[in-house]
Design a protein around this motif. Structure first.
Motif, mmCIF file in Angstrom:
data_model
loop_
_atom_site.group_PDB
_atom_site.id
_atom_site.type_symbol
_atom_site.label_atom_id
_atom_site.label_comp_id
_atom_site.label_asym_id
_atom_site.label_seq_id
_atom_site.Cartn_x
_atom_site.Cartn_y
_atom_site.Cartn_z
ATOM 1 N N ARG A 646 0.365 -0.867 -0.017
ATOM 2 C CA ARG A 646 -0.023 0.020 0.239
ATOM 3 C C ARG A 646 0.863 1.294 -0.190
ATOM 4 O O ARG A 646 0.506 2.199 -0.412
ATOM 5 N N GLN A 647 1.464 1.781 0.702
ATOM 6 C CA GLN A 647 2.908 2.218 0.710
ATOM 7 C C GLN A 647 2.956 2.598 -0.813
ATOM 8 O O GLN A 647 3.218 3.801 -1.361
ATOM 9 N N GLN A 648 3.962 1.650 -1.377
ATOM 10 C CA GLN A 648 4.605 1.552 -2.784
ATOM 11 C C GLN A 648 3.056 2.212 -3.709
ATOM 12 O O GLN A 648 3.459 2.820 -4.548
ATOM 13 N N ALA A 649 2.190 2.016 -2.814
ATOM 14 C CA ALA A 649 0.230 2.063 -4.406
ATOM 15 C C ALA A 649 1.063 3.983 -3.810
ATOM 16 O O ALA A 649 0.229 4.849 -4.779
ATOM 17 N N HIS A 650 1.190 4.149 -2.439
ATOM 18 C CA HIS A 650 0.862 5.408 -2.745
ATOM 19 C C HIS A 650 2.025 6.920 -2.835
ATOM 20 O O HIS A 650 1.285 7.649 -3.595
ATOM 21 N N LEU A 651 2.737 5.552 -3.367
ATOM 22 C CA LEU A 651 4.001 6.349 -3.696
ATOM 23 C C LEU A 651 3.839 6.175 -5.223
ATOM 24 O O LEU A 651 4.517 8.120 -5.877
ATOM 25 N N LEU A 652 2.875 5.641 -5.927
ATOM 26 C CA LEU A 652 3.300 5.832 -7.413
ATOM 27 C C LEU A 652 1.922 6.911 -7.665
ATOM 28 O O LEU A 652 2.046 7.512 -8.509
ATOM 29 N N LEU A 653 1.305 6.897 -6.858
ATOM 30 C CA LEU A 653 -0.205 7.647 -6.672
ATOM 31 C C LEU A 653 0.163 8.977 -6.948
ATOM 32 O O LEU A 653 0.539 10.270 -7.474
ATOM 33 N N PHE A 736 -4.768 10.563 -2.029
ATOM 34 C CA PHE A 736 -3.087 10.312 -1.874
ATOM 35 C C PHE A 736 -3.301 10.173 -0.181
ATOM 36 O O PHE A 736 -4.339 11.161 0.902
ATOM 37 N N ASP A 737 -3.150 8.651 0.621
ATOM 38 C CA ASP A 737 -3.062 8.801 1.993
ATOM 39 C C ASP A 737 -1.295 8.821 2.377
ATOM 40 O O ASP A 737 -0.794 8.462 2.234
ATOM 41 N N ALA A 739 -0.555 9.166 4.909
ATOM 42 C CA ALA A 739 0.284 8.372 6.351
ATOM 43 C C ALA A 739 0.369 6.785 5.947
ATOM 44 O O ALA A 739 1.689 6.273 6.209
ATOM 45 N N ALA A 740 -0.543 6.994 4.476
ATOM 46 C CA ALA A 740 0.310 5.288 3.838
ATOM 47 C C ALA A 740 1.813 5.243 3.459
ATOM 48 O O ALA A 740 2.424 4.099 3.411
ATOM 49 N N ALA A 741 1.644 6.290 2.817
ATOM 50 C CA ALA A 741 3.037 6.619 1.903
ATOM 51 C C ALA A 741 4.701 6.531 2.297
ATOM 52 O O ALA A 741 5.696 6.418 2.075
ATOM 53 N N LYS A 742 4.261 6.864 4.158
ATOM 54 C CA LYS A 742 5.199 6.982 4.768
ATOM 55 C C LYS A 742 5.918 6.145 5.930
ATOM 56 O O LYS A 742 5.378 4.687 5.997
ATOM 57 N N SER A 743 7.229 5.620 5.130
ATOM 58 C CA SER A 743 7.622 4.812 6.776
ATOM 59 C C SER A 743 8.085 4.550 7.799
ATOM 60 O O SER A 743 7.891 5.599 8.406
ATOM 61 N N ASP A 744 7.911 3.977 8.865
ATOM 62 C CA ASP A 744 8.634 4.067 9.899
ATOM 63 C C ASP A 744 9.315 4.467 10.648
ATOM 64 O O ASP A 744 9.370 4.616 11.614
ATOM 65 N N THR A 745 10.585 3.612 9.916
ATOM 66 C CA THR A 745 11.460 3.701 9.668
ATOM 67 C C THR A 745 12.827 4.046 8.921
ATOM 68 O O THR A 745 11.718 4.375 7.426
ATOM 69 N N ILE A 746 13.864 5.228 8.948
ATOM 70 C CA ILE A 746 14.412 5.293 7.555
ATOM 71 C C ILE A 746 16.046 5.139 7.818
ATOM 72 O O ILE A 746 16.472 4.477 9.238
ATOM 73 N N GLU A 747 16.663 4.783 6.723
ATOM 74 C CA GLU A 747 17.956 4.203 7.050
ATOM 75 C C GLU A 747 18.817 5.694 6.496
ATOM 76 O O GLU A 747 18.568 6.604 5.601
ATOM 77 N N ILE A 748 19.684 5.616 7.803
ATOM 78 C CA ILE A 748 20.717 6.927 7.628
ATOM 79 C C ILE A 748 21.595 6.449 7.290
ATOM 80 O O ILE A 748 22.422 6.061 8.122
#
Length: 801
Positions: A646-653, A736-737, A739-748
């Motif tokens: 779902r995250q990828q779907a919203h990133l696509l959108l 567009f959502d 929250a759905a597009a956002k990751s909980d963690t990030i790589e630094i």
RNA sequence: GCCUGGGUGGCGGAAUUGGCAGACGCGUCGGUUUCAAAAACCGAUGGCCGCAAGGUCAUGGGGGUUCGAUUCCCCCCCCAGGCACCA
């Protein structure tokens, strides 16, 4: 079911035409006018058209899905030289050749499934259209914008008047004989240059235009603020134009253009010969960098500021139509003058001090004025207004502004164009053809080959008429108009193309104008796009249109070249036919391949490789829907499962929405489609619960809708598979959502002195201090003694050691 | 010549506009499947050094600013478009 593009295309073309899906709506909703530059019908359309019109189509469809009233029209810019040339070559009439090409081109565009409202099609060669081109000419004529004057043409002893394109290296392209410049009488001009200041100022209003295009127009208009200074030539005034009056004490010669009226009075044979030769050179050759040459006229002129007598030269790098056609030579402070002075041994007098003596090159920057009479010691920028003030008081000059912009030459001595609606009466002079007599029809004639004059001049039945003023015998203007005239107003006709009483109704103009998005090539920067701004202003001033700028947002699509980098065109014989590709691969595959190739604004070297890849994508998508849709049947398109998908779907959108709104870089949206499919593969979807089914349903729905503007047949079919009723283009754009597009963690990433040393994963909302602590605790940083730590939250940590 | 763009792996291109260079795709190589091939699928894939861990170079070339530059500044090279009668 197997993916069968032909069946899909037939099915949806039929539905679209039954539902009149592309009929321009008229509702109180927000309007959107998307316009692509109309086509010159020089054969079937090629991949360049395919790309250009595909871009506009994707935008139009996206706007439809956003619920806007979309005006998306198309037409044909069909008068002009190529039709005449092709007709001569193929022993046809230009009209017949044009009609055939329009028909072929239209078929291909319809095949592409472009969302044009064909009821609004315009063709510049239709009397219903050119009637109003003539009306427009007369509007300018009646409002004082038109005048007649002689103009210079390329002249071939055999073929008569030639277009620049027909002159190759100074020779006729057909018979290869020498082409000379020759003046012809009584051609029509528009006082384009009188609009220069306004065209220049209003560039500031064009906030939706690319900066390079605006810069290009500013340079083309070429505003120079300066002054005129009257030198004395044996009691006659010889006026120079300069932007650097602060250097006037440094004048050591004056140069006059060979065509300047005063130059005609020079009698020395070498001067006469120089003037003759210069008249045969092209302007470009004359102004090219490199050796400038000239000839001493034998006369001297007097500098009104200091009384210096300086030699008067004739040189062809000075152009008669720019400024006053006379320039003052200040070798110490102008590069070109410096080279000229060196070549002919003329004195170099430094009058602006930049601490640069002795002079080995021109000092063109500012400095302190020296050897400049009372102004000696003045900083040169302050000196400019002071000199102007001084010469004005003395009556020897005045402040002026000059523009490079030249008036617009309208008359063409050719057959295949819009006749100029003027009647020349021996008694009353040029008269407008009365409105009720428009259009002046372009007759079908056997001999349309251009010679020394317009072919229409040889047709008495066309030429002979009566004067609308006195009723006496009179002659029509034999010339036709520059085709830029036809293309300067077509955008207005589209708003009301069937109107027989007026060029368009002001109500329709108010509803649709200005154009929201105009798509066309950057090569039109200085000509078409300036002519149509000029016409817009004339129409605005006369109350015909609601704004004096025709287009809010301008977009330049890139060109399509073949694999060697040559522009694809019929004449080069390297054009690839979209029809054949669509036959072989299907329309959607072809469209997706084009979109995936590159962003819409860069030039591409078209390669067929992308087609196979796009086909793989389409089949992957098809299988994806075929397999998943039955498994989500009955669910609502909503669910929290499969977060990464779902995250990828919203990133696509998000990406597709951004692309369709601004940069039109659909290639990045297609990359997101791939990522979505890859993410789905990795998850091994097996929905059991309602939540899981709902989540996948939502993803499928987003995917179907996001694809629709680019691949309309697939978009429709997927939408229908998912239970959508009616056209996907009448549905809605997905929401567009974030929250759905956002990751909980990030790589630094962690850098030491800017070099990557390690990475760690942290919660997405980690603070600067948290990130710093986590980074410094990493084993990779064990031996490092930090002098400074730079933390960019959400981005990276850089340790300076 | 003047004006305007552009130059990133073998190729097309990506990089939230100063923050992990090479996303995604193509191609290539290896594998699965096959009598075999095609197709499909899985994996690898910027260069150099190294068995490896790792190191190092790298966004046309050269310099600069910065903790950090494909991104900003200066110089140079190459390519494309326009230069007023092709549209």
């Amino acid at each position: 079911m197997k993916y069968d593009p032909k069946a899909l295309e037939a099915k949806w073309q039929e539905r679209w035409s039954q539902a009149q899906l592309y009929h321009t709506p008229d509702s109180p909703r927000k309007k959107y006018y998307v316009l692509e530059m109309f086509a010159y019908p020089s054969g079937d359309i090629h991949m360049g058209h395919f790309r250009n019109y595909g871009i506009g189509d994707a935008v139009a469809r996206y706007r439809m899905m956003k619920g806007e009233d979309v005006l998306h029209p198309f037409g044909w810019d069909a008068f002009g030289l190529p039709a005449e040339n092709a007709a001569i070559k193929n022993k046809l009439q230009p009209l017949d050749w044009t009609l055939k090409n329009v028909e072929t081109g239209k078929k291909t565009l319809q095949r592409m499934g472009i969302s044009y409202d064909w009821d609004r099609e315009v063709r510049t060669f239709d009397p219903d259209y050119y009637k109003w081109t003539q009306w427009l000419f007369l509007l300018l004529f009646k409002n004082g914008w038109a005048y007649r004057a002689p103009s210079m043409v390329n002249w071939c002893a055999n073929d008569g008047i030639l277009a620049n394109e027909q002159v190759h290296d100074g020779k006729c392209w057909r018979c290869h004989s020498e082409v000379i410049k020759k003046p012809i009488e009584n051609t029509w001009f528009f006082k384009y240059s009188a609009m220069a200041e306004r065209l220049n100022n209003d560039i500031d209003k064009l906030t939706g235009w690319p900066e390079p295009t605006k810069t290009g127009q500013r340079n083309w208009i070429g505003k120079s603020v300066g002054c005129e200074i009257d030198f004395d030539l044996e009691g006659k005034k010889l006026t120079v134009f300069t932007t650097r009056p602060d250097t006037t004490w440094g004048v050591s010669f004056v140069v006059i253009a060979p065509e300047h009226p005063l130059a005609a009075g020079f009698t020395a044979p070498e001067v006469k010969e120089y003037i003759r030769r210069a008249s045969q050179k092209s302007e470009r050759d004359r102004t090219m960098e490199g050796e400038k040459d000239g000839v001493f006229s034998g006369q001297y002129v007097t500098n009104p500021l200091n009384g210096d007598q300086v030699p008067l030269w004739v040189a062809d790098y000075v152009l008669a139509h720019y400024g006053t056609g006379v320039v003052m030579g200040v070798p110490a402070h102008d590069t070109r003058d410096f080279a000229f002075a060196k070549k002919y041994g003329l004195p170099v007098k430094a009058v602006i001090s930049g601490g640069h003596e002795p002079l080995t090159d021109a000092w063109t920057a500012s400095g302190k004025m020296v050897h400049s009479g009372d102004l000696t010691g003045t900083p040169s920028p302050e000196g400019i207004p002071k000199v102007i003030e001084f010469i004005e008081k003395k009556g020897a000059g005045r402040p002026t502004i000059h523009y490079k912009l030249k008036d617009w030459l309208i008359s063409r001595q050719r057959y295949w164009g819009c006749p100029i609606p003027i009647i020349h009466c021996p008694k009353d002079g040029p008269q407008a053809v009365p409105d009720q007599d428009l259009p002046v029809h372009l007759p079908r004639v056997e001999n349309f080959q251009p010679k020394g004059r317009s072919p229409l001049a040889d047709h008495p039945e066309f030429m002979n008429t009566t004067c609308p003023q006195c009723g006496g015998p009179a002659q029509r203007d034999p010339d036709t108009m520059d085709t830029f005239m036809c293309s300067s107003w077509y955008l207005y006709r589209y708003v009301d193309p069937k109107n027989t009483n007026e060029p368009w109704s002001r109500d329709e103009a108010r509803k649709w104008l200005p154009v929201d998005l105009y798509i066309g090539g950057a090569e039109h920067t200085n000509m078409h796009l300036l002519y149509f701004r000029f016409i817009a202003k004339v129409l605005f001033d006369t109350g015909w249109v609601p704004t004096d700028e025709p287009v809010l947002r301008l977009y330049h699509q890139g060109m399509v070249c073949d694999e060697t980098g040559a522009i694809m065109s019929k004449s080069r014989g390297n054009a690839i036919s979209p029809s054949e590709i669509m036959d072989e691969w299907g329309v959607d595959v072809c469209r997706l391949a084009m979109f995936a190739f590159a962003p819409s604004d860069i030039d591409i070297k078209w390669k067929q490789d992308g087609l196979a890849s796009a086909q793989r994508l389409v089949i992957r998508l098809w299988d994806f829907f075929e397999e998943r849709v039955p498994r989500v049947a009955g669910s609502a398109p909503k669910g929290a499962a499969y977060k990464p998908l779902r995250q990828q779907a919203h990133l696509l959108l998000k990406r597709m929405t951004a692309a369709a709104e601004q940069p039109l870089d659909f290639n990045t949206a297609i990359a997101e489609v791939y990522k979505l499919l890859n993410a789905a593969d990795a998850l091994k979807l097996d929905p059991k619960t309602d939540d899981e089914k709902g989540a996948i349903h939502e993803v499928l729905l987003i995917l179907a809708k996001v694809l629709a503007p680019m691949a309309p047949f697939l978009g429709e079919e997927f939408h229908e598979m998912l239970g959508g009723k009616g056209s996907v283009f009448k549905s809605s754009w997905p929401v567009f959502d974030a929250a759905a597009a956002k990751s909980d963690t990030i790589e630094i990433p962690v850098q030491v002195n800017g070099k990557l040393k390690a990475k760690f994963t942290a919660p997405a909302d980690s603070t600067q201090d948290q990130l710093k602590a986590l980074a410094l605790a990493l084993p990779e940083l064990a031996g490092v003694t930090p002098k400074k730590v730079i933390v960019v939250p959400g981005k990276l940590v850089n340790v300076v050691a």
